[in-house]
Design a protein around this motif. Sequence first.
Motif, PDB file in Angstrom:
ATOM      1  N   MET A  89       0.832  -1.202   0.000  1.00 33.21           N
ATOM      2  CA  MET A  89       0.000   0.000   0.000  1.00 33.21           C
ATOM      3  C   MET A  89       0.870   1.258   0.000  1.00 33.21           C
ATOM      4  O   MET A  89       0.584   2.220  -0.699  1.00 33.21           O
ATOM      5  CB  MET A  89      -0.933   0.022   1.204  1.00 33.21           C
ATOM      6  CG  MET A  89      -1.953   1.139   1.121  1.00 33.21           C
ATOM      7  SD  MET A  89      -2.762   1.466   2.677  1.00 33.21           S
ATOM      8  CE  MET A  89      -1.413   2.072   3.644  1.00 33.21           C
ATOM      9  N   ARG A  90       1.959   1.239   0.746  1.00 29.22           N
ATOM     10  CA  ARG A  90       2.883   2.368   0.765  1.00 29.22           C
ATOM     11  C   ARG A  90       3.469   2.595  -0.628  1.00 29.22           C
ATOM     12  O   ARG A  90       3.604   3.724  -1.094  1.00 29.22           O
ATOM     13  CB  ARG A  90       4.007   2.135   1.772  1.00 29.22           C
ATOM     14  CG  ARG A  90       4.921   3.333   1.922  1.00 29.22           C
ATOM     15  CD  ARG A  90       6.223   2.960   2.610  1.00 29.22           C
ATOM     16  NE  ARG A  90       7.056   4.119   2.830  1.00 29.22           N
ATOM     17  CZ  ARG A  90       7.770   4.729   1.892  1.00 29.22           C
ATOM     18  NH1 ARG A  90       7.757   4.300   0.649  1.00 29.22           N
ATOM     19  NH2 ARG A  90       8.519   5.785   2.189  1.00 29.22           N
ATOM     20  N   ASP A  95       4.132   5.498  -5.871  1.00 29.86           N
ATOM     21  CA  ASP A  95       3.954   5.604  -7.320  1.00 29.86           C
ATOM     22  C   ASP A  95       2.966   4.544  -7.787  1.00 29.86           C
ATOM     23  O   ASP A  95       3.350   3.387  -8.002  1.00 29.86           O
ATOM     24  CB  ASP A  95       5.287   5.456  -8.046  1.00 29.86           C
ATOM     25  CG  ASP A  95       5.165   5.617  -9.554  1.00 29.86           C
ATOM     26  OD1 ASP A  95       4.079   6.010 -10.044  1.00 29.86           O
ATOM     27  OD2 ASP A  95       6.159   5.361 -10.253  1.00 29.86           O
ATOM     28  N   ALA A  96       1.716   4.922  -7.956  1.00 30.26           N
ATOM     29  CA  ALA A  96       0.667   3.991  -8.361  1.00 30.26           C
ATOM     30  C   ALA A  96       0.851   3.482  -9.787  1.00 30.26           C
ATOM     31  O   ALA A  96       0.369   2.409 -10.138  1.00 30.26           O
ATOM     32  CB  ALA A  96      -0.707   4.644  -8.223  1.00 30.26           C
ATOM     33  N   THR A  97       1.601   4.211 -10.608  1.00 30.28           N
ATOM     34  CA  THR A  97       1.792   3.783 -11.999  1.00 30.28           C
ATOM     35  C   THR A  97       2.696   2.559 -12.100  1.00 30.28           C
ATOM     36  O   THR A  97       2.755   1.926 -13.145  1.00 30.28           O
ATOM     37  CB  THR A  97       2.365   4.922 -12.857  1.00 30.28           C
ATOM     38  OG1 THR A  97       3.630   5.319 -12.339  1.00 30.28           O
ATOM     39  CG2 THR A  97       1.416   6.105 -12.886  1.00 30.28           C
ATOM     40  N   THR A  98       3.390   2.219 -11.029  1.00 31.56           N
ATOM     41  CA  THR A  98       4.220   1.015 -11.021  1.00 31.56           C
ATOM     42  C   THR A  98       3.339  -0.227 -11.175  1.00 31.56           C
ATOM     43  O   THR A  98       3.720  -1.181 -11.849  1.00 31.56           O
ATOM     44  CB  THR A  98       5.014   0.915  -9.704  1.00 31.56           C
ATOM     45  OG1 THR A  98       5.814   2.078  -9.587  1.00 31.56           O
ATOM     46  CG2 THR A  98       5.890  -0.311  -9.672  1.00 31.56           C
ATOM     47  N   PHE A  99       2.170  -0.195 -10.563  1.00 30.67           N
ATOM     48  CA  PHE A  99       1.272  -1.338 -10.578  1.00 30.67           C
ATOM     49  C   PHE A  99       0.192  -1.229 -11.647  1.00 30.67           C
ATOM     50  O   PHE A  99      -0.375  -2.223 -12.058  1.00 30.67           O
ATOM     51  CB  PHE A  99       0.612  -1.496  -9.198  1.00 30.67           C
ATOM     52  CG  PHE A  99       1.623  -1.560  -8.090  1.00 30.67           C
ATOM     53  CD1 PHE A  99       2.352  -2.721  -7.873  1.00 30.67           C
ATOM     54  CD2 PHE A  99       1.888  -0.460  -7.295  1.00 30.67           C
ATOM     55  CE1 PHE A  99       3.306  -2.781  -6.873  1.00 30.67           C
ATOM     56  CE2 PHE A  99       2.836  -0.515  -6.290  1.00 30.67           C
ATOM     57  CZ  PHE A  99       3.548  -1.681  -6.076  1.00 30.67           C
ATOM     58  N   ASN A 100      -0.110  -0.002 -12.071  1.00 24.07           N
ATOM     59  CA  ASN A 100      -1.116   0.228 -13.097  1.00 24.07           C
ATOM     60  C   ASN A 100      -0.677   1.449 -13.899  1.00 24.07           C
ATOM     61  O   ASN A 100      -0.809   2.582 -13.435  1.00 24.07           O
ATOM     62  CB  ASN A 100      -2.489   0.458 -12.437  1.00 24.07           C
ATOM     63  CG  ASN A 100      -3.567   0.797 -13.444  1.00 24.07           C
ATOM     64  OD1 ASN A 100      -3.347   0.787 -14.650  1.00 24.07           O
ATOM     65  ND2 ASN A 100      -4.749   1.109 -12.940  1.00 24.07           N
ATOM     66  N   MET A 105      -3.654   8.291 -10.256  1.00 23.82           N
ATOM     67  CA  MET A 105      -3.197   8.730  -8.940  1.00 23.82           C
ATOM     68  C   MET A 105      -1.811   9.362  -9.060  1.00 23.82           C
ATOM     69  O   MET A 105      -0.934   8.841  -9.743  1.00 23.82           O
ATOM     70  CB  MET A 105      -3.143   7.553  -7.964  1.00 23.82           C
ATOM     71  CG  MET A 105      -2.773   7.950  -6.559  1.00 23.82           C
ATOM     72  SD  MET A 105      -3.080   6.581  -5.439  1.00 23.82           S
ATOM     73  CE  MET A 105      -2.159   7.108  -4.026  1.00 23.82           C
ATOM     74  N   ILE A 106      -1.650  10.474  -8.385  1.00 23.34           N
ATOM     75  CA  ILE A 106      -0.379  11.195  -8.416  1.00 23.34           C
ATOM     76  C   ILE A 106       0.710  10.329  -7.777  1.00 23.34           C
ATOM     77  O   ILE A 106       0.494   9.784  -6.698  1.00 23.34           O
ATOM     78  CB  ILE A 106      -0.508  12.513  -7.631  1.00 23.34           C
ATOM     79  CG1 ILE A 106      -1.549  13.413  -8.262  1.00 23.34           C
ATOM     80  CG2 ILE A 106       0.826  13.229  -7.530  1.00 23.34           C
ATOM     81  CD1 ILE A 106      -1.950  14.574  -7.382  1.00 23.34           C
ATOM     82  N   PRO A 107       1.871  10.204  -8.399  1.00 27.98           N
ATOM     83  CA  PRO A 107       2.996   9.506  -7.755  1.00 27.98           C
ATOM     84  C   PRO A 107       3.638  10.416  -6.711  1.00 27.98           C
ATOM     85  O   PRO A 107       4.580  11.146  -6.996  1.00 27.98           O
ATOM     86  CB  PRO A 107       3.934   9.178  -8.905  1.00 27.98           C
ATOM     87  CG  PRO A 107       3.503  10.011 -10.051  1.00 27.98           C
ATOM     88  CD  PRO A 107       2.136  10.533  -9.777  1.00 27.98           C
ATOM     89  N   PHE A 108       3.083  10.395  -5.498  1.00 29.84           N
ATOM     90  CA  PHE A 108       3.463  11.340  -4.448  1.00 29.84           C
ATOM     91  C   PHE A 108       4.950  11.295  -4.104  1.00 29.84           C
ATOM     92  O   PHE A 108       5.556  12.329  -3.857  1.00 29.84           O
ATOM     93  CB  PHE A 108       2.626  11.098  -3.189  1.00 29.84           C
ATOM     94  CG  PHE A 108       1.197  11.514  -3.343  1.00 29.84           C
ATOM     95  CD1 PHE A 108       0.832  12.833  -3.175  1.00 29.84           C
ATOM     96  CD2 PHE A 108       0.222  10.593  -3.672  1.00 29.84           C
ATOM     97  CE1 PHE A 108      -0.484  13.237  -3.317  1.00 29.84           C
ATOM     98  CE2 PHE A 108      -1.101  10.982  -3.818  1.00 29.84           C
ATOM     99  CZ  PHE A 108      -1.446  12.304  -3.642  1.00 29.84           C
ATOM    100  N   GLY A 109       5.532  10.117  -4.077  1.00 32.65           N
ATOM    101  CA  GLY A 109       6.952  10.012  -3.755  1.00 32.65           C
ATOM    102  C   GLY A 109       7.830  10.291  -4.948  1.00 32.65           C
ATOM    103  O   GLY A 109       8.805  11.038  -4.866  1.00 32.65           O
ATOM    104  N   LYS A 110       7.504   9.687  -6.061  1.00 29.29           N
ATOM    105  CA  LYS A 110       8.306   9.822  -7.273  1.00 29.29           C
ATOM    106  C   LYS A 110       8.422  11.284  -7.714  1.00 29.29           C
ATOM    107  O   LYS A 110       9.471  11.719  -8.172  1.00 29.29           O
ATOM    108  CB  LYS A 110       7.664   8.983  -8.377  1.00 29.29           C
ATOM    109  CG  LYS A 110       8.368   9.008  -9.704  1.00 29.29           C
ATOM    110  CD  LYS A 110       7.635   8.106 -10.678  1.00 29.29           C
ATOM    111  CE  LYS A 110       8.111   8.279 -12.086  1.00 29.29           C
ATOM    112  NZ  LYS A 110       7.311   7.475 -13.025  1.00 29.29           N
TER     113      LYS A 110
END
Length: 129
Positions: A89-90, A95-100, A105-110
């Motif tokens: 989940m973290r 970075d949600a685009t890693t999985f989809n 969803m904004i990649p908050f960390g990336k």
Amino acid sequence: MRKLHQVAAACAIGAIMLSGNVLAQATATPSGAAAPKKEVTGKDLAFDRRKGNCLACHAMPTLPDAESPGQYGPPLIAMSARFPDKARMRAQIWDATTFNSASSMIPFGKHGVLTEAEIDKVADFVYGL
């Protein structure tokens, strides 16, 4: 003489106001120290429009103070059941685009929107929903 009386009264009122302001500042911050800052929580970050801003897209039905939620993303409820692995989940927040790759969803960390420590706090908060 009347003019002199008015000037004296104005000076006295100014001195009283100035001393009251100094007294208020002295009692508000003892010994000139700044008031300690409140620790920023994961909830604070998730609700902050300049940081996490989770409510822009997600509803949080279990929180009564989660007002005006968005309906674009899935509701943030039963997160520990949806993500048995908290690290997964973290990573989704990072970075949600890693999985989809089509994720909106904004990649908050990336993209540096949140720091590592802030992502940890938000992940802890969301995981508890």
